[in-house]
Design a protein around this motif. Structure first.
Motif, PDB file in Angstrom:
ATOM      1  N   ASN A 104     -33.388 -28.233 -21.961  1.00 38.17           N
ATOM      2  CA  ASN A 104     -33.818 -27.551 -23.185  1.00 38.17           C
ATOM      3  C   ASN A 104     -32.646 -26.893 -23.899  1.00 38.17           C
ATOM      4  OD1 ASN A 104     -36.682 -28.048 -23.070  1.00 38.17           O
ATOM      5  ND2 ASN A 104     -36.975 -26.010 -23.952  1.00 38.17           N
ATOM      6  N   LYS A 105     -31.764 -26.297 -23.127  1.00 39.60           N
ATOM      7  CA  LYS A 105     -30.609 -25.603 -23.702  1.00 39.60           C
ATOM      8  C   LYS A 105     -29.716 -26.577 -24.457  1.00 39.60           C
ATOM      9  CE  LYS A 105     -26.842 -22.448 -22.346  1.00 39.60           C
ATOM     10  NZ  LYS A 105     -25.673 -23.240 -22.765  1.00 39.60           N
ATOM     11  N   ILE A 106     -29.463 -27.730 -23.876  1.00 40.89           N
ATOM     12  CA  ILE A 106     -28.621 -28.742 -24.516  1.00 40.89           C
ATOM     13  C   ILE A 106     -29.287 -29.266 -25.788  1.00 40.89           C
ATOM     14  CG2 ILE A 106     -27.689 -31.082 -24.234  1.00 40.89           C
ATOM     15  CD1 ILE A 106     -27.419 -30.334 -21.196  1.00 40.89           C
ATOM     16  N   ALA A 107     -30.604 -29.507 -25.715  1.00 42.83           N
ATOM     17  CA  ALA A 107     -31.330 -29.990 -26.896  1.00 42.83           C
ATOM     18  C   ALA A 107     -31.279 -28.979 -28.028  1.00 42.83           C
ATOM     19  CB  ALA A 107     -32.782 -30.292 -26.526  1.00 42.83           C
ATOM     20  N   LYS A 108     -31.345 -27.722 -27.694  1.00 48.44           N
ATOM     21  CA  LYS A 108     -31.287 -26.655 -28.699  1.00 48.44           C
ATOM     22  C   LYS A 108     -29.898 -26.611 -29.348  1.00 48.44           C
ATOM     23  CE  LYS A 108     -32.602 -22.759 -30.738  1.00 48.44           C
ATOM     24  NZ  LYS A 108     -33.635 -22.709 -31.804  1.00 48.44           N
ATOM     25  N   GLU A 109     -28.857 -26.699 -28.516  1.00 49.59           N
ATOM     26  CA  GLU A 109     -27.488 -26.626 -29.017  1.00 49.59           C
ATOM     27  C   GLU A 109     -27.136 -27.823 -29.899  1.00 49.59           C
ATOM     28  OE1 GLU A 109     -25.240 -26.373 -25.440  1.00 49.59           O
ATOM     29  OE2 GLU A 109     -25.569 -24.213 -25.155  1.00 49.59           O
ATOM     30  N   ILE A 110     -27.591 -29.003 -29.523  1.00 51.62           N
ATOM     31  CA  ILE A 110     -27.205 -30.221 -30.233  1.00 51.62           C
ATOM     32  C   ILE A 110     -28.175 -30.568 -31.356  1.00 51.62           C
ATOM     33  CG2 ILE A 110     -26.938 -32.737 -29.990  1.00 51.62           C
ATOM     34  CD1 ILE A 110     -25.754 -32.197 -27.206  1.00 51.62           C
ATOM     35  N   GLY A 111     -29.476 -30.455 -31.074  1.00 48.98           N
ATOM     36  CA  GLY A 111     -30.466 -30.890 -32.055  1.00 48.98           C
ATOM     37  C   GLY A 111     -31.189 -29.775 -32.775  1.00 48.98           C
ATOM     38  N   GLY A 112     -30.970 -28.533 -32.339  1.00 48.11           N
ATOM     39  CA  GLY A 112     -31.620 -27.404 -33.003  1.00 48.11           C
ATOM     40  C   GLY A 112     -33.113 -27.313 -32.749  1.00 48.11           C
ATOM     41  N   VAL A 113     -33.585 -27.933 -31.656  1.00 47.22           N
ATOM     42  CA  VAL A 113     -35.016 -27.899 -31.337  1.00 47.22           C
ATOM     43  C   VAL A 113     -35.217 -27.273 -29.966  1.00 47.22           C
ATOM     44  CG1 VAL A 113     -35.668 -29.873 -32.761  1.00 47.22           C
ATOM     45  CG2 VAL A 113     -34.930 -30.254 -30.407  1.00 47.22           C
ATOM     46  N   GLU A 114     -36.305 -26.539 -29.833  1.00 49.50           N
ATOM     47  CA  GLU A 114     -36.670 -25.957 -28.547  1.00 49.50           C
ATOM     48  C   GLU A 114     -37.887 -26.715 -28.031  1.00 49.50           C
ATOM     49  OE1 GLU A 114     -37.653 -21.604 -26.585  1.00 49.50           O
ATOM     50  OE2 GLU A 114     -36.793 -21.739 -28.596  1.00 49.50           O
ATOM     51  N   MET A 115     -37.638 -27.651 -27.151  1.00 52.24           N
ATOM     52  CA  MET A 115     -38.667 -28.594 -26.722  1.00 52.24           C
ATOM     53  C   MET A 115     -39.782 -27.921 -25.921  1.00 52.24           C
ATOM     54  SD  MET A 115     -36.302 -31.926 -25.768  1.00 52.24           S
ATOM     55  CE  MET A 115     -35.419 -31.079 -24.462  1.00 52.24           C
TER      56      MET A 115
END
Length: 256
Positions: A148-159
């Motif tokens: 989740n942290k990586i997705a937030k940093e790269i894609g700006g989404v909190e899955m």
């Protein structure tokens, strides 16, 4: 609660069988049978996310108002994901991609492209380890949170959506998703495209008994997925099936 009752039942049965064995009333084989049956039961329950035994998972929605099915892809992003995105665009289809954290790190631009094109992304753990069924809940939590942290940093989404690797759901995974707050997404149409090389068999498994509200599982890291997808989308059109994004199929939120 039901799992505790099952464990209690088998424990009592095993104690009873052992007691009779020591009293020379029974041979030892009933003890082994009870142990084997218990292990088989747990194996079946843990490897079938659609049973909804340990957690509630979204697998299908037969009450969806339209004659629609949903598509989902696991184990990306990879280079081949781009071709899949192009095919989905041509057929005006939106899907869900359950991404592995370390793959997001390796292909950040492809991850962002998935989101840019109107698809949703979900959590598929950071490493997708084959040991997922044996990990303690604390480690599973770290796997989910790191992805989740990586997705937030790269894609700006909190899955908000989580698909367990290999569909394995056990009490440890149950405790982990309870802590992270993710909603579990399964499937009900699994063509085993990750182990079957024949595109014809894969297509047949998907389409032989396809119904309204079904959720199809595919893998974007398999070499045959793109041509299989294109053929599948043609068949869906011929059979008057529309496609809907999985979050809309279940009326849930993909992101927090």
């Amino acid at each position: 609660m039901i799992f505790k009752l099952i464990k209690t039942f088998f424990a009592v049965a095993a104690i009873f069988a052992i007691a009779l064995y020591y009293q020379e009333v029974w041979p030892f084989w009933p003890v082994l049978v009870i142990a084997v049956l218990y292990m088989l039961l747990i194996l079946v329950l843990s490897t079938n996310v659609q049973f909804n035994f340990f957690v509630k998972a979204y697998n299908r929605n037969p009450d969806f108002p339209d004659n629609s099915v949903a598509l989902s892809f696991d184990d990306g992003p990879v280079e081949g994901t781009l071709e899949i995105l192009e095919i989905l665009d041509r057929y005006d289809t939106k899907a869900a991609f359950f991404c592995i954290g370390r793959n997001i790190q390796e292909y950040p631009e492809i991850f962002k492209e998935i989101i840019k094109r109107g698809h949703i992304v979900g959590n598929h753990t950071y490493s997708h380890t084959r040991k997922i069924g044996f990990l303690p809940s604390t480690v599973i939590v770290k796997e989910i949170e790191k992805c989740n942290k990586i997705a937030k940093e790269i894609g700006g989404v909190e899955m908000n959506l989580f698909r367990p690797p290999f569909g394995i759901i056990n009490p440890k995974t149950q405790r982990a998703v309870k802590k992270t707050g993710h909603q579990v997404i399964g499937w009900n149409v699994r063509p085993y495209d990750a182990v079957t090389k024949s595109p014809e068999k894969i297509i047949h498994r998907i389409t032989k008994d396809l119904n309204r509200g079904d959720l199809i599982l595919l893998h974007d890291n398999m070499p045959n997925t793109a041509p299989i997808l294109e053929q599948l989308l043609v068949i869906l059109e011929q059979r008057k099936f529309s496609t809907v994004r999985p979050d809309k199929l279940f009326n849930i939120h993909a992101y927090n």
